[in-house]
Design an enzyme around this catalytic site. Sequence first.
Site, PDB file in Angstrom:
ATOM      1  N   GLU A 261     -10.578 -17.667 -13.520  1.00  0.00           N
ATOM      2  CA  GLU A 261      -9.253 -18.302 -13.593  1.00  0.00           C
ATOM      3  C   GLU A 261      -9.401 -19.814 -13.764  1.00  0.00           C
ATOM      4  O   GLU A 261      -8.536 -20.462 -14.354  1.00  0.00           O
ATOM      5  CB  GLU A 261      -8.429 -17.933 -12.348  1.00  0.00           C
ATOM      6  CG  GLU A 261      -7.888 -16.510 -12.466  1.00  0.00           C
ATOM      7  CD  GLU A 261      -7.659 -15.804 -11.141  1.00  0.00           C
ATOM      8  OE1 GLU A 261      -7.695 -16.453 -10.079  1.00  0.00           O
ATOM      9  OE2 GLU A 261      -7.460 -14.567 -11.174  1.00  0.00           O
TER      10      GLU A 261
ATOM     11  N   SER B  91     -10.161  -5.965  -9.309  1.00  0.00           N
ATOM     12  CA  SER B  91      -9.326  -4.804  -8.969  1.00  0.00           C
ATOM     13  C   SER B  91      -9.913  -3.888  -7.902  1.00  0.00           C
ATOM     14  O   SER B  91      -9.640  -2.682  -7.908  1.00  0.00           O
ATOM     15  CB  SER B  91      -8.985  -3.992 -10.224  1.00  0.00           C
ATOM     16  OG  SER B  91      -8.164  -4.744 -11.082  1.00  0.00           O
TER      17      SER B  91
ATOM     18  N   GLY C 104      -6.324  -9.535  -4.862  1.00  0.00           N
ATOM     19  CA  GLY C 104      -5.016  -9.056  -4.395  1.00  0.00           C
ATOM     20  C   GLY C 104      -5.066  -8.231  -3.108  1.00  0.00           C
ATOM     21  O   GLY C 104      -4.320  -8.513  -2.156  1.00  0.00           O
TER      22      GLY C 104
HETATM   23  P1  13P Z   1      -8.265  -8.810  -7.989  1.00  0.00           P
HETATM   24  O1  13P Z   1      -8.979  -8.081  -6.877  1.00  0.00           O
HETATM   25  O2  13P Z   1      -6.846  -9.169  -7.632  1.00  0.00           O
HETATM   26  O3  13P Z   1      -8.397  -8.097  -9.292  1.00  0.00           O
HETATM   27  O4  13P Z   1      -8.990 -10.218  -8.164  1.00  0.00           O
HETATM   28  C1  13P Z   1     -10.371 -10.251  -8.243  1.00  0.00           C
HETATM   29  C2  13P Z   1     -10.808 -11.649  -8.157  1.00  0.00           C
HETATM   30  O5  13P Z   1     -10.540 -12.449  -9.039  1.00  0.00           O
HETATM   31  C3  13P Z   1     -11.548 -12.059  -6.960  1.00  0.00           C
HETATM   32  O6  13P Z   1     -12.128 -13.305  -7.114  1.00  0.00           O
END
Ligand code: 13P
Length: 245
Positions: free
Chosen positions: A102, A206, A228
Amino acid sequence: MTNKYMYFIANWKMFGGLNSLNSLHKIVKFFKTFKKNKSIKIIYCPPNILIRPMSKKLKNSKIEVGAQNCHENDTYGAFTGSVNSMMLKNVGAKYVIIGHSENRQSGENDRLINLKIKSALNSGLKVIFCIGETLKEKRKKITKKVLNLQLRKGLNKIKNNRNIIIAYEPVWSIGTGLIPKSTDLSDTIDFIKSKKKKNKVLYGGSVNPKNIIQLRSIDNIDGFLVGGASQDAKKFIDIIKKSFN
Ligand code: 13P
């Protein structure tokens, strides 16, 4: 293997306020009574504003706290809005996530990531170094090439550092509910370990209470970086419990 632990790292991303700390007693209680607690490490990475109050809440619980990013400058400086690794350590962080996709997507390149890792290690933080391919790269079948470059450039001039945990997070699996096929994932983790023999390698993308059983059956994974699902204490506990079923 660098040590005996299985890691469960909660990346809260840009979520949470002071009231979100109210549910932490659940994980503290769970961890105290969990039979396998000697073989796991739980680390929470909340937004910076929560590092201090969270560290206080988790005091004496053996659950540790980390940050989600840091500035590359070792010392104070005129960098409005930024926080460096020394400042994070000062408020209670023991770890910092660096290279998350990100942040790569919003402009961080491998060179900057390398500087951040060096600065964090200098400050005495442990680094959770994220790498992963995009969907386009996966379709082009260049995953290994991409990972190799990210490892090489991100860890340039950093030798054998056991204070770095690598987190393999395919960009296409973050927040999408999709996870790699078990054989592909096992193969990719092996590939990363063949390049970085001394570092733990985690999976992220995920991870949830439903798919953890499948993920946990892949025996070369040293733990999980959970986004999440980690914001909900019950789900995060469920993930840990099911990992040991
Ligand atoms: P999610 O578990 O929401 O897919 O995010 C993973 C993540 O980016 C952990 O750093």
